[in-house]
Design an enzyme around this catalytic site. Structure first.
Site, short mmCIF file in Angstrom:
data_model
loop_
_atom_site.label_atom_id
_atom_site.label_comp_id
_atom_site.label_asym_id
_atom_site.label_seq_id
_atom_site.Cartn_x
_atom_site.Cartn_y
_atom_site.Cartn_z
N PRO A 2 0.80 -1.21 0.00
CA PRO A 2 0.00 0.00 0.00
C PRO A 2 0.84 1.26 0.00
CG PRO A 2 -0.21 -1.29 2.03
CD PRO A 2 1.01 -1.69 1.35
N GLU A 3 0.60 2.11 -0.96
CA GLU A 3 1.17 3.45 -0.98
C GLU A 3 0.04 4.38 -0.54
OE1 GLU A 3 3.43 4.12 -4.61
OE2 GLU A 3 3.57 1.98 -4.94
#
Length: 271
Positions: A2-3
């Site tokens: 996840p960014e």
DNA sequence: ACAACCGCCTGTCAGC
DNA sequence: TGCTGACAGGCGGTTG
């Protein structure tokens, strides 16, 4: 995994549903990156406040204090009224009167840490040194250009470091550099002021577009209701080694920078 | 202050 | 089928 977009999409997908919920129980699986720092028992009966995000961290208020969550590389959150039995990769679960918030994280690079406040340790220490939020009005070409000055690492690595601007991880750093037409190998301090302006804009646009698309689902990213993202359909370079650039047809190249893969178009992106 | 590595974990996939 | 190595969306810590 996840960014910033995936974290933000996750936040939006359960923040309203969990706000005001009362904690019934906290269950833990295997250890995550750091110890929780609080006894599960002591959180019972507290009310969940408004979930916030800083960089790739989520802040779950449980006044007085709260939990700082990070999804690491492989973490995802699910919020459900009725959760199925916990699996081997479920390492944190907050049971409330509105449903169960569960963190699934096979690699366990993620973290859930108690903090008395966002500006008190350990949260303060973890958030210290983070750069500006990409959608903060103060994040512009001047800020980026100033942050890059004196840095001899490649622009891609400087972007990834997160101390100038947060949120662009490996996928979005590659995509933003492509959009701005900048060679990822360019030495950070050599990016001109006008190009810094273009790059700052590209970072903002890419991240906004990714949030809009529900994030990127390469393998298993889902929001808290199990909905996958679709930004991978719009990716111009990430994961496309050898495939033709969608703008000029030149094969996309993969290189390694700081032990991470970088994808770029050797024709569209200039030093 | 900066930069180059390492390690944390597990799963998946390509190649032999 | 099984083994081995490369690789994966992050980031803190150590070393030089």
């Amino acid at each position: 995994m996840p960014e910033l977009p995936e974290v933000e999409v996750t936040r939006r997908s359960f923040a309203d549903a969990i706000a005001g919920a009362r904690v019934l129980e906290l269950r833990l699986g295997k250890p995550l990156r750091w110890p929780l720092g609080v006894t599960p028992q002591s959180l019972v009966g507290r009310r969940v406040g408004e979930v916030r995000r800083r960089g790739k961290y989520l802040w779950l208020p449980l006044e007085p204090g709260g939990l700082l969550l990070h999804l690491g590389m492989s973490g995802s959150l699910a919020f459900r009224e009725h959760a199925p039995p916990a699996g081997p990769h479920d390492h944190f679960e907050l049971l409330t009167d509105r449903g169960s918030l569960r963190l699934t994280d096979p690699r366990r690079f993620g973290a859930v840490v108690w903090s008395d406040a966002l500006d008190a340790d350990p949260a303060a220490k973890l958030l210290a040194g983070l750069g500006l939020e990409p959608f903060d009005a103060r994040f512009d070409g001047a800020h980026l250009h100033a942050g890059l000055s004196g840095r001899r690492v490649a622009i891609k690595q400087a972007l990834l470091a997160g101390d100038i601007v947060v949120g662009a991880g490996n996928i979005y750093a590659c995509e933003a550099l492509f959009r701005a037409g900048i060679d990822p190998r360019l030495q950070a301090q050599r990016l001109s002021r006008p190009r810094a302006g273009r790059l700052a804009l590209a970072v903002r646009e890419i991240l906004a577009q990714a949030v809009e698309a529900g994030g990127t689902t390469l393998r298993d990213f889902k929001d808290a209701h199990g909905v996958a993202g679709s930004f991978q359909m719009q990716a111009q370079v990430y994961g496309r080694e050898g495939e033709p650039c969608l703008v000029c047809g030149t094969p996309i190249r993969r290189i390694v920078q700081g032990q991470r893969s970088t994808y770029y178009c050797p024709s569209c992106q200039k030093r």
